[in-house]
Scaffold this motif. Structure first.
Motif, PDB file in Angstrom:
ATOM      1  N   SER A 181      -4.711  10.248  16.222  1.00  0.00           N
ATOM      2  CA  SER A 181      -4.134  10.028  14.898  1.00  0.00           C
ATOM      3  C   SER A 181      -3.541   8.639  14.743  1.00  0.00           C
ATOM      4  O   SER A 181      -2.740   8.197  15.570  1.00  0.00           O
ATOM      5  CB  SER A 181      -3.031  11.057  14.622  1.00  0.00           C
ATOM      6  OG  SER A 181      -2.398  10.754  13.395  1.00  0.00           O
ATOM      7  N   PRO A 182      -3.889   7.952  13.646  1.00  0.00           N
ATOM      8  CA  PRO A 182      -3.240   6.669  13.365  1.00  0.00           C
ATOM      9  C   PRO A 182      -1.742   6.818  13.095  1.00  0.00           C
ATOM     10  O   PRO A 182      -0.993   5.857  13.198  1.00  0.00           O
ATOM     11  CB  PRO A 182      -3.971   6.144  12.127  1.00  0.00           C
ATOM     12  CG  PRO A 182      -4.854   7.221  11.647  1.00  0.00           C
ATOM     13  CD  PRO A 182      -4.918   8.290  12.686  1.00  0.00           C
ATOM     14  N   LEU A 183      -1.295   8.029  12.779  1.00  0.00           N
ATOM     15  CA  LEU A 183       0.132   8.246  12.525  1.00  0.00           C
ATOM     16  C   LEU A 183       0.971   8.113  13.794  1.00  0.00           C
ATOM     17  O   LEU A 183       2.196   7.959  13.714  1.00  0.00           O
ATOM     18  CB  LEU A 183       0.368   9.614  11.881  1.00  0.00           C
ATOM     19  CG  LEU A 183      -0.168   9.783  10.469  1.00  0.00           C
ATOM     20  CD1 LEU A 183       0.148  11.171   9.936  1.00  0.00           C
ATOM     21  CD2 LEU A 183       0.387   8.719   9.539  1.00  0.00           C
ATOM     22  N   ASN A 184       0.348   8.140  14.961  1.00  0.00           N
ATOM     23  CA  ASN A 184       1.091   7.923  16.206  1.00  0.00           C
ATOM     24  C   ASN A 184       1.785   6.563  16.181  1.00  0.00           C
ATOM     25  O   ASN A 184       2.885   6.417  16.693  1.00  0.00           O
ATOM     26  CB  ASN A 184       0.171   7.993  17.425  1.00  0.00           C
ATOM     27  CG  ASN A 184      -0.297   9.392  17.720  1.00  0.00           C
ATOM     28  OD1 ASN A 184       0.324  10.360  17.324  1.00  0.00           O
ATOM     29  ND2 ASN A 184      -1.407   9.501  18.419  1.00  0.00           N
ATOM     30  N   ALA A 185       1.142   5.577  15.575  1.00  0.00           N
ATOM     31  CA  ALA A 185       1.673   4.207  15.555  1.00  0.00           C
ATOM     32  C   ALA A 185       2.493   3.914  14.294  1.00  0.00           C
ATOM     33  O   ALA A 185       2.994   2.805  14.152  1.00  0.00           O
ATOM     34  CB  ALA A 185       0.517   3.217  15.668  1.00  0.00           C
ATOM     35  N   GLU A 186       2.641   4.874  13.405  1.00  0.00           N
ATOM     36  CA  GLU A 186       3.378   4.648  12.146  1.00  0.00           C
ATOM     37  C   GLU A 186       4.857   4.438  12.427  1.00  0.00           C
ATOM     38  O   GLU A 186       5.509   5.299  13.012  1.00  0.00           O
ATOM     39  CB  GLU A 186       3.181   5.829  11.190  1.00  0.00           C
ATOM     40  CG  GLU A 186       3.818   5.655   9.847  1.00  0.00           C
ATOM     41  CD  GLU A 186       3.351   4.423   9.111  1.00  0.00           C
ATOM     42  OE1 GLU A 186       4.182   3.501   8.914  1.00  0.00           O
ATOM     43  OE2 GLU A 186       2.168   4.363   8.740  1.00  0.00           O
ATOM     44  N   LYS A 187       5.381   3.269  12.004  1.00  0.00           N
ATOM     45  CA  LYS A 187       6.781   2.928  12.279  1.00  0.00           C
ATOM     46  C   LYS A 187       7.579   2.614  11.012  1.00  0.00           C
ATOM     47  O   LYS A 187       8.769   2.343  11.086  1.00  0.00           O
ATOM     48  CB  LYS A 187       6.842   1.709  13.207  1.00  0.00           C
ATOM     49  CG  LYS A 187       6.047   1.861  14.484  1.00  0.00           C
ATOM     50  CD  LYS A 187       6.930   2.128  15.663  1.00  0.00           C
ATOM     51  CE  LYS A 187       6.153   2.053  16.953  1.00  0.00           C
ATOM     52  NZ  LYS A 187       5.707   3.311  17.434  1.00  0.00           N
ATOM     53  N   ARG A 188       6.940   2.640   9.845  1.00  0.00           N
ATOM     54  CA  ARG A 188       7.643   2.300   8.610  1.00  0.00           C
ATOM     55  C   ARG A 188       8.592   3.414   8.182  1.00  0.00           C
ATOM     56  O   ARG A 188       8.458   4.558   8.617  1.00  0.00           O
ATOM     57  CB  ARG A 188       6.624   2.058   7.479  1.00  0.00           C
ATOM     58  CG  ARG A 188       5.716   0.868   7.725  1.00  0.00           C
ATOM     59  CD  ARG A 188       4.670   0.745   6.647  1.00  0.00           C
ATOM     60  NE  ARG A 188       3.705   1.858   6.783  1.00  0.00           N
ATOM     61  CZ  ARG A 188       2.769   2.136   5.898  1.00  0.00           C
ATOM     62  NH1 ARG A 188       2.643   1.422   4.784  1.00  0.00           N
ATOM     63  NH2 ARG A 188       1.940   3.138   6.098  1.00  0.00           N
TER      64      ARG A 188
ATOM     65  N   GLU B  52      11.307  13.238   7.964  1.00  0.00           N
ATOM     66  CA  GLU B  52      11.706  11.871   7.624  1.00  0.00           C
ATOM     67  C   GLU B  52      11.316  10.961   8.798  1.00  0.00           C
ATOM     68  O   GLU B  52      11.375  11.381   9.959  1.00  0.00           O
ATOM     69  CB  GLU B  52      13.216  11.793   7.381  1.00  0.00           C
ATOM     70  CG  GLU B  52      13.690  12.594   6.183  1.00  0.00           C
ATOM     71  CD  GLU B  52      13.131  12.064   4.858  1.00  0.00           C
ATOM     72  OE1 GLU B  52      12.900  10.841   4.742  1.00  0.00           O
ATOM     73  OE2 GLU B  52      12.923  12.889   3.951  1.00  0.00           O
ATOM     74  N   SER B  53      10.927   9.736   8.495  1.00  0.00           N
ATOM     75  CA  SER B  53      10.489   8.817   9.547  1.00  0.00           C
ATOM     76  C   SER B  53      11.586   8.535  10.574  1.00  0.00           C
ATOM     77  O   SER B  53      11.292   8.267  11.737  1.00  0.00           O
ATOM     78  CB  SER B  53       9.992   7.508   8.939  1.00  0.00           C
ATOM     79  OG  SER B  53      11.023   6.878   8.206  1.00  0.00           O
ATOM     80  N   LYS B  54      12.850   8.631  10.184  1.00  0.00           N
ATOM     81  CA  LYS B  54      13.950   8.374  11.120  1.00  0.00           C
ATOM     82  C   LYS B  54      13.999   9.408  12.249  1.00  0.00           C
ATOM     83  O   LYS B  54      14.652   9.183  13.270  1.00  0.00           O
ATOM     84  CB  LYS B  54      15.288   8.317  10.381  1.00  0.00           C
ATOM     85  CG  LYS B  54      15.686   9.628   9.719  1.00  0.00           C
ATOM     86  CD  LYS B  54      16.950   9.456   8.900  1.00  0.00           C
ATOM     87  CE  LYS B  54      17.257  10.740   8.134  1.00  0.00           C
ATOM     88  NZ  LYS B  54      18.382  10.541   7.224  1.00  0.00           N
ATOM     89  N   TRP B  55      13.308  10.523  12.105  1.00  0.00           N
ATOM     90  CA  TRP B  55      13.277  11.565  13.134  1.00  0.00           C
ATOM     91  C   TRP B  55      12.080  11.443  14.067  1.00  0.00           C
ATOM     92  O   TRP B  55      11.961  12.193  15.031  1.00  0.00           O
ATOM     93  CB  TRP B  55      13.275  12.954  12.507  1.00  0.00           C
ATOM     94  CG  TRP B  55      14.468  13.232  11.641  1.00  0.00           C
ATOM     95  CD1 TRP B  55      15.763  12.835  11.852  1.00  0.00           C
ATOM     96  CD2 TRP B  55      14.470  13.963  10.422  1.00  0.00           C
ATOM     97  NE1 TRP B  55      16.565  13.284  10.839  1.00  0.00           N
ATOM     98  CE2 TRP B  55      15.796  13.982   9.931  1.00  0.00           C
ATOM     99  CE3 TRP B  55      13.487  14.604   9.677  1.00  0.00           C
ATOM    100  CZ2 TRP B  55      16.163  14.622   8.755  1.00  0.00           C
ATOM    101  CZ3 TRP B  55      13.844  15.240   8.504  1.00  0.00           C
ATOM    102  CH2 TRP B  55      15.175  15.250   8.056  1.00  0.00           C
TER     103      TRP B  55
ATOM    104  N   GLU C  78       4.017   8.926   3.480  1.00  0.00           N
ATOM    105  CA  GLU C  78       4.391   8.299   2.208  1.00  0.00           C
ATOM    106  C   GLU C  78       5.475   7.267   2.492  1.00  0.00           C
ATOM    107  O   GLU C  78       6.619   7.636   2.805  1.00  0.00           O
ATOM    108  CB  GLU C  78       4.896   9.353   1.214  1.00  0.00           C
ATOM    109  CG  GLU C  78       3.823  10.313   0.775  1.00  0.00           C
ATOM    110  CD  GLU C  78       4.315  11.337  -0.245  1.00  0.00           C
ATOM    111  OE1 GLU C  78       5.529  11.427  -0.483  1.00  0.00           O
ATOM    112  OE2 GLU C  78       3.455  12.054  -0.787  1.00  0.00           O
ATOM    113  N   PRO C  79       5.131   5.969   2.409  1.00  0.00           N
ATOM    114  CA  PRO C  79       6.145   4.930   2.667  1.00  0.00           C
ATOM    115  C   PRO C  79       7.297   5.016   1.686  1.00  0.00           C
ATOM    116  O   PRO C  79       7.110   5.443   0.534  1.00  0.00           O
ATOM    117  CB  PRO C  79       5.370   3.623   2.485  1.00  0.00           C
ATOM    118  CG  PRO C  79       3.924   3.989   2.482  1.00  0.00           C
ATOM    119  CD  PRO C  79       3.834   5.419   2.068  1.00  0.00           C
ATOM    120  N   ALA C  80       8.474   4.568   2.132  1.00  0.00           N
ATOM    121  CA  ALA C  80       9.676   4.574   1.265  1.00  0.00           C
ATOM    122  C   ALA C  80       9.494   3.606   0.115  1.00  0.00           C
ATOM    123  O   ALA C  80       8.799   2.615   0.217  1.00  0.00           O
ATOM    124  CB  ALA C  80      10.903   4.217   2.092  1.00  0.00           C
TER     125      ALA C  80
END
Length: 170
Positions: free
Chosen positions: A75-82, A97-100, A168-170
């Motif tokens: 999954s490309p989401l493994n590298a998602e950091k935004r 939430e991305s913070k988790w 979904e980016p902030a």
């Protein structure tokens, strides 16, 4: 004589597994923690398999509707950091939430918490030993499994199939 002992041993093992399943079933659905299992005011989404196949890719259908698992590291989401929100790929319901999110080293996107009430939990015996599986509370789409080896403050690892999520980016 040996064959009889083997058969009796296997029957005993089967009875033990059945007893474990019964004990778990009597204690509830296998909630991952003390958060609510689902919100009662969520409008659930129900579709036929044919309707889901129209809107999901073949791999998404396999994971979300057939409780499959994608290959680790795919999954490309493994590298998602935004900053942003991870939503169910089936119905776009916010789940994490991305913070988790954190790097667990497992090859799947992992989170230490989730949006309260947005996941439902159940016991899964597909690997013989019981695991806690979780699904989107709105559409019932299979997301992954939760384990007790995550970071503080929860100690949980929500190990999610990347194909079951959209970002979904902030």
């Amino acid at each position: 004589m040996r064959r009889r002992h083997l058969v009796l041993g296997l029957l005993g093992l089967g009875a033990s597994a059945a007893a474990v399943r019964l004990a778990i079933a009597e204690t509830g659905t296998g909630s991952a923690d003390d958060k609510s299992e689902s919100m009662t005011d969520i409008d659930t989404i129900e579709k036929s398999s044919a309707e889901w196949k129209e809107i999901l890719t073949e791999e998404q259908f396999y994971v979300l509707r057939k409780e499959g698992t994608e290959s680790p590291g795919s999954s490309p989401l493994n590298a998602e950091k935004r900053e942003g929100t991870f939503v169910c790929a089936g119905c776009e319901f916010p789940l994490f939430e991305s913070k988790w999110k954190y790097e667990s080293g497992t090859g799947w996107p992992s989170f230490w918490s989730y949006i309260d009430g947005h996941l439902d939990f159940k016991r899964d015996f597909k690997m013989i030993l019981p695991r806690t599986e979780y699904h989107c509370a709105r559409c019932g789409g299979h997301q992954g499994h939760v384990f007790d080896d995550g970071p503080e403050p929860t100690g949980k690892r929500y190990c999610n199939n990347g194909v079951a999520l959209k970002f979904e980016p902030a």
